[in-house]
Structure formats: structure tokens, C-alpha cells
Design an enzyme around this catalytic site. Structure first.
Site, PDB file in Angstrom:
ATOM      1  N   GLY A  59     -61.567  -7.989 -44.256  1.00 26.58           N
ATOM      2  CA  GLY A  59     -62.006  -6.664 -44.669  1.00 26.58           C
ATOM      3  C   GLY A  59     -63.421  -6.417 -44.177  1.00 26.58           C
ATOM      4  O   GLY A  59     -64.201  -7.366 -44.027  1.00 26.58           O
ATOM      5  N   GLN A  64     -71.575  -2.405 -44.137  1.00 24.03           N
ATOM      6  CA  GLN A  64     -71.843  -3.709 -43.511  1.00 24.03           C
ATOM      7  C   GLN A  64     -72.203  -3.583 -42.039  1.00 24.03           C
ATOM      8  O   GLN A  64     -72.761  -4.505 -41.452  1.00 24.03           O
ATOM      9  CB  GLN A  64     -70.628  -4.639 -43.655  1.00 24.03           C
ATOM     10  CG  GLN A  64     -70.328  -5.026 -45.092  1.00 24.03           C
ATOM     11  CD  GLN A  64     -69.130  -5.954 -45.171  1.00 24.03           C
ATOM     12  OE1 GLN A  64     -67.994  -5.514 -45.199  1.00 24.03           O
ATOM     13  NE2 GLN A  64     -69.384  -7.250 -45.186  1.00 24.03           N
ATOM     14  N   CYS A 120     -67.793 -13.312 -47.962  1.00 23.73           N
ATOM     15  CA  CYS A 120     -68.158 -11.996 -47.458  1.00 23.73           C
ATOM     16  C   CYS A 120     -68.854 -12.153 -46.115  1.00 23.73           C
ATOM     17  O   CYS A 120     -69.721 -13.013 -45.965  1.00 23.73           O
ATOM     18  CB  CYS A 120     -69.088 -11.305 -48.457  1.00 23.73           C
ATOM     19  SG  CYS A 120     -69.608  -9.670 -47.928  1.00 23.73           S
ATOM     20  N   LEU A 121     -68.495 -11.321 -45.166  1.00 28.82           N
ATOM     21  CA  LEU A 121     -69.109 -11.401 -43.833  1.00 28.82           C
ATOM     22  C   LEU A 121     -70.612 -11.125 -43.900  1.00 28.82           C
ATOM     23  O   LEU A 121     -71.351 -11.525 -43.005  1.00 28.82           O
ATOM     24  CB  LEU A 121     -68.433 -10.423 -42.869  1.00 28.82           C
ATOM     25  CG  LEU A 121     -66.959 -10.721 -42.547  1.00 28.82           C
ATOM     26  CD1 LEU A 121     -66.376  -9.626 -41.666  1.00 28.82           C
ATOM     27  CD2 LEU A 121     -66.810 -12.076 -41.878  1.00 28.82           C
ATOM     28  N   HIS A 162     -63.169  -5.825 -53.652  1.00 34.46           N
ATOM     29  CA  HIS A 162     -64.349  -6.363 -52.960  1.00 34.46           C
ATOM     30  C   HIS A 162     -64.927  -5.322 -52.001  1.00 34.46           C
ATOM     31  O   HIS A 162     -66.136  -5.060 -51.994  1.00 34.46           O
ATOM     32  CB  HIS A 162     -63.947  -7.640 -52.203  1.00 34.46           C
ATOM     33  CG  HIS A 162     -65.034  -8.257 -51.385  1.00 34.46           C
ATOM     34  ND1 HIS A 162     -65.561  -9.505 -51.641  1.00 34.46           N
ATOM     35  CD2 HIS A 162     -65.709  -7.793 -50.293  1.00 34.46           C
ATOM     36  CE1 HIS A 162     -66.514  -9.773 -50.755  1.00 34.46           C
ATOM     37  NE2 HIS A 162     -66.615  -8.755 -49.914  1.00 34.46           N
ATOM     38  N   GLU A 163     -64.052  -4.703 -51.201  1.00 35.79           N
ATOM     39  CA  GLU A 163     -64.518  -3.715 -50.209  1.00 35.79           C
ATOM     40  C   GLU A 163     -65.041  -2.455 -50.898  1.00 35.79           C
ATOM     41  O   GLU A 163     -66.050  -1.878 -50.484  1.00 35.79           O
ATOM     42  CB  GLU A 163     -63.397  -3.350 -49.229  1.00 35.79           C
ATOM     43  CG  GLU A 163     -62.872  -4.508 -48.396  1.00 35.79           C
ATOM     44  CD  GLU A 163     -63.961  -5.310 -47.703  1.00 35.79           C
ATOM     45  OE1 GLU A 163     -65.003  -4.739 -47.334  1.00 35.79           O
ATOM     46  OE2 GLU A 163     -63.779  -6.536 -47.562  1.00 35.79           O
ATOM     47  N   HIS A 166     -68.548  -2.693 -51.909  1.00 34.95           N
ATOM     48  CA  HIS A 166     -69.528  -2.458 -50.843  1.00 34.95           C
ATOM     49  C   HIS A 166     -69.933  -0.986 -50.780  1.00 34.95           C
ATOM     50  O   HIS A 166     -71.069  -0.655 -50.450  1.00 34.95           O
ATOM     51  CB  HIS A 166     -68.967  -2.881 -49.481  1.00 34.95           C
ATOM     52  CG  HIS A 166     -69.090  -4.352 -49.191  1.00 34.95           C
ATOM     53  ND1 HIS A 166     -70.300  -5.007 -49.174  1.00 34.95           N
ATOM     54  CD2 HIS A 166     -68.161  -5.289 -48.887  1.00 34.95           C
ATOM     55  CE1 HIS A 166     -70.104  -6.288 -48.887  1.00 34.95           C
ATOM     56  NE2 HIS A 166     -68.816  -6.487 -48.710  1.00 34.95           N
TER      57      HIS A 166
HETATM   58 NI    NI Z   1     -67.804  -8.293 -48.185  1.00 32.68          NI
END
Ligand code: NI
Length: 198
Positions: A59, A64, A120-121, A162-163, A166
Site C-alpha cells: 500500500g 508518502q 510502513c514504507l 493503515h493507508e 496516512h
Molecule cells: Ni504506511
């Protein structure tokens, strides 16, 4: 799920975007709704997929990559095979794409509780169990502005939450206890400083 959510015949192409890491200010902002469903928006989605698959991640939310808008892309199904070539170099072959785009999402009917180890990226190298709702309903728009509603459970539900966080300026660390948060944030920032030398 409705077909229009998916990019038909998705091919791995696009531009690699820079993934910002914690504590980049844009990750803490509440993102703005998307109002124009044009070619620029669809090009951004394509680049976000390209960047997400490259990372690799399941995701990626617009903040991000530095865009403070209510949009994220996801694929919880794709396979990634490591191939070692004759000269010992490694390549990755991706298949079974199932790209999904969620724009201006609203989550409702939150029920149950589930623990899952998330990463998480934007916080690379840190994996922690986070408590999420087990099932949710999500209403969202696709890349053409059309509205859809789906119910989600298991990994799809967890990843959507989670997304969606963000878009509200929340990274998954902030879903942990204060004690754990402070510890992990310190650990992450220290590691980041150390890595800068390389
Ligand atoms: Ni994330």
C-alpha cells in the site's frame, strides 16, 4: 468488488517517486479531498503503483510521496519472485497484479478487533503489532470519480485502515502505546542518522 476499481491489464511502468520517511512534515498533515478526476490524477496513481511495487509494498498513500491529497493505492495480492541470473545478479519478477485505488475514502461500520504486525514504507525497518478493527465498510471514489462501497476483512481491512490513517496524518507508530511509540521513534531516528553517512 467492482471492476472499475482495478486498473485493467496493469503493466509495470511509470516513474519512480521518492518515498518520504518519518518525520517528514507532510506525513503529519491531514490531507485534502481530491476534487478533480483528470489525467494528472490517473498518471499519479500509475506512478504510485510503480513506486509501491518497486519498494516493494502492499500500500502507498499520496502523502508518502509528498502529495497531501486523500488518495492511496494498494495491492495485497501480487506475487514477487526472486530470480538469480547466470551472472549471479538478482531480478524480481512480479505477477498476479491486483491494483486498487481508493480516493476520498470514508470508513464506517468498524467492528471487532484484530492484531497484526504492520510495517510502513515511511518507517522502514520497524515492524510492530497494531490493533485494528476486524471488519470495516469503506466508501470511496475510483480514478474516474465514481463512488463505490465495499466491506473488508482480514488483510484488506487492516491495510485500508493503515493507508487511511496516512490521509489523516497518522503513521502506524502512533497507534501504539506512548511508551512503545517513544522508544521506537527514538530508535528509528537514531538509525536514520546513522545511515546518513553511507
Ligand atoms: Ni504506511
Amino acid at each position: 468488488m467492482e471492476n472499475s476499481n482495478f486498473l485493467e491489464n496493469y503493466k509495470l511502468e511509470g516513474n519512480l517517486l521518492e518515498i518520504l520517511t518519518y518525520p517528514a512534515p507532510v506525513l503529519k498533515k491531514v490531507a485534502e479531498p481530491v476534487t478533480e478526476f483528470n489525467d494528472d490524477l490517473r498518471a499519479l496513481c500509475k506512478d504510485m503503483f510503480y513506486t509501491m511495487y518497486d519498494a516493494p509494498g502492499i500500500g502507498l498513500a499520496a502523502p508518502q510521496v509528498g502529495k497531501s491529497i486523500r488518495l492511496f493505492v494498494m495491492d495485497i495480492d501480487f506475487d514477487r519472485e526472486e530470480i538469480t541470473k547466470a551472472d549471479d545478479s538478482v531480478e524480481y519478477e512480479l505477477s498476479n497484479f491486483n491494483p486498487m485505488v481508493f480516493i476520498n475514502p470514508e470508513i464506517s461500520n468498524k467492528e471487532g478487533e484484530v492484531l497484526y504486525e504492520e510495517g510502513c514504507l515511511s518507517v522502514p525497518g520497524i515492524f510492530e503489532e497494531v490493533k485494528r478493527f476486524e471488519t470495516i465498510t469503506i466508501t470511496y471514489q475510483d480514478m474516474y470519480g465514481e463512488k463505490h462501497t465495499i466491506e473488508a476483512d482480514e488483510l484488506l481491512s487492516i491495510c485500508l485502515q493503515h493507508e487511511n490513517d496516512h490521509l489523516d496524518g497518522i503513521v502506524f507508530l502512533e497507534r501504539l502505546s506512548m511508551l512503545k511509540q517513544n522508544l521506537l521513534k527514538k530508535k528509528f531516528l537514531k538509525k536514520k542518522k546513522k545511515n546518513k553517512g553511507f
